[in-house]
Enzyme design. Structure first.
Site, PDB file in Angstrom:
ATOM      1  N   HIS A   1      15.670   4.889  25.429  1.00 63.41           N
ATOM      2  CA  HIS A   1      14.601   4.558  26.373  1.00 63.41           C
ATOM      3  C   HIS A   1      15.139   4.110  27.736  1.00 63.41           C
ATOM      4  CE1 HIS A   1      10.549   3.998  27.488  1.00 63.41           C
ATOM      5  NE2 HIS A   1      10.089   3.402  26.415  1.00 63.41           N
TER       6      HIS A   1
ATOM      7  N   ASP B   1       5.565  25.282  21.617  1.00 59.37           N
ATOM      8  CA  ASP B   1       5.725  26.429  20.728  1.00 59.37           C
ATOM      9  C   ASP B   1       7.193  26.844  20.761  1.00 59.37           C
ATOM     10  OD1 ASP B   1       5.777  28.845  19.418  1.00 59.37           O
ATOM     11  OD2 ASP B   1       4.170  29.762  20.581  1.00 59.37           O
TER      12      ASP B   1
END
Length: 452
Positions: free
Chosen positions: A168, A395
């Site tokens: 992070h 995808d």
């Protein structure tokens, strides 16, 4: 207990080491550094097995490795490590990203007996989800020796789960999904020539505001500090559930909140939904009427920065956490519109000048946000992520995802992670709460009226 078989763990590096394409070092900003004691970001997406994926799982895994390597050519800082530099002149330390091409971790695993339906279950089985991610219970400061990025591809009985753990300090949610979107497009196309925009690494927007590198007035050992409660132990007392809010019901909440406040659209859909959850969890916790309740959430700063907005493609953390507080009785008696307006006011009041001043103040007196798994912090909520992230466009070459789930990192009683829903305009909230709180919410007709 679900068994996860780790088939292989490998290091994936960029395919090119052209020094002209890489910066040797990227400095971390106060937005990054204040999260140094947090866990890695852990998000993953679920797919059905298609005819293509069933033909050869080995080739699928190799395809994902190859496309990840190409993606790291573009997102090369994610293949680096953190480096701590000692500043002898003032006895401070500075932390930066060393772009050394050390590589990301790639884990290939298989889940014994786990089906797609198990992951789609709104009552998320933690013992399953926890093991779909690698680098569990790793803190951001450990990026000096551990990979900044780890991807785990887990074969299910009838599906595939791709989970990523990302430091992070290097990225926020916007950067995380930018990376994920790019990896998916490269996997789908088989080429690095893609439509996704390139990440932006420059910190020039801080020129004239603060100096980099930031000098931290404590040692690395002080940053590590006291041992932190392990997520596996802490989560044993909590339960997670996904609340799905359809587009039509969200619109009703927004209309209700604005009508109560005499406005037409000042209160957004997300603000109305957050207020709905804030009130419901407060009711379910059976707090004392005079108990203070706190809602903390992250506000993105890319569009708020001036004189020029930060590019959406900026790779780094560009968020600030803000708090909205109220008295329990006040929150529950004043209605949805009042609660939503408190959230709206806090978001609207954050000016570019305040964002700049926050950076300057932090540099002058650095403080680290402690890991949130503190059982003494009660009556609070924390919301991260965003329903605007492109989750369902990922995808990889065998269709759109079925669902998104997060790992165990930084889970606490009151963590509400927001995602776009699978249907356009819908929103999911992944709630991590005490089991009795969740059960009371499920029995709350007013709350459940908005849930699918």
């Amino acid at each position: 207990m679900t068994q996860i078989l780790h088939i292989s763990t490998t290091t994936v590096r960029p395919t090119t080491q052209d020094d002209q394409l890489t910066a040797p070092k990227i400095e971390l900003t106060p937005w990054d550094l204040r999260l140094i004691q947090f866990d890695y970001i852990q998000k993953g997406i679920l797919f059905h097995k298609s005819a293509e994926t069933e033909d050869s799982n080995v080739s699928l895994v190799q395809r994902l490795k190859d496309s990840l390597s190409l993606t790291l050519n573009i997102f090369y800082p994610l293949a680096g490590r953190l480096v701590v530099s000692e500043n002898a002149e003032d006895s401070t330390v500075s932390i930066s990203i060393k772009c050394n091409g050390a590589g990301a971790e790639f884990v290939h695993a298989a889940a014994d007996g786990v089906k797609v339906a198990d992951i789609l279950n709104p009552y998320i089985p933690d013992h399953v989800i926890f093991n779909l991610f690698s680098l569990n219970e790793v803190r951001n400061y450990e990026g000096v020796s551990k990979p900044l990025l780890s991807a785990q591809v887990t074969e299910l009985l009838d599906g595939i789960f791709i989970g990523c753990s990302l430091n992070h300090l290097v990225a926020d949610g916007t950067s995380f999904w930018h990376f994920f979107n790019t990896w998916a497009e490269i996997s789908r196309s088989g080429s690095h020539k893609i439509l996704q925009p390139r990440p932006v690494f420059g910190r020039q927007f801080l020129d004239g505001v603060i100096d980099l590198p930031v000098h931290l007035p404590f040692s690395y050992s002080e940053i590590i500090g006291e041992p932190i409660i392990k997520s596996s132990s802490f989560n044993a007392f909590l339960q997670r559930v996904v609340f799905h809010f359809p587009k039509e019901k969200i619109a009703k909440l927004k209309a209700k909140a604005n009508a109560e406040m005499g406005t037409t659209s000042n209160i957004s859909s997300l603000q109305a939904l957050m207020a709905h959850l804030w009130q419901a969890t407060t009711r379910a916790r059976h707090l004392q009427p005079d108990q203070q309740v706190n809602y903390r959430f992250a506000i993105g700063l890319r569009q708020r920065w001036e004189p020029e907005t930060l590019p959406k493609e900026y790779l780094g953390t560009a968020i600030i956490g803000v708090n909205v507080t109220a008295i329990a009785s006040e929150l529950l008696q004043n209605g949805l519109g009042w609660a939503a307006s408190q959230i709206n006011k806090k978001i609207s009041s954050l000016t570019p000048e305040q964002a700049r001043n926050d950076l300057v103040d932090w540099v002058n007196k650095p403080t680290l946000i402690p890991n949130m798994r503190n059982p003494t912090l009660l009556a609070r909520l924390l919301t991260g992520s965003s329903p605007r992230f492109n989750v369902y466009g990922n995808d990889f070459g065998w269709g759109r995802p079925l669902a998104v789930r997060s790992g165990a990192g930084d889970k606490m009683d009151g963590k509400l992670t927001v995602f776009p829903g699978a249907e356009e305009g819908s929103i999911d909230f992944e709630a991590c709460l005490l089991p009795e709180t969740i059960q009371t919410m499920m029995d709350d007709a007013e709350f459940m009226e908005a849930v699918a």
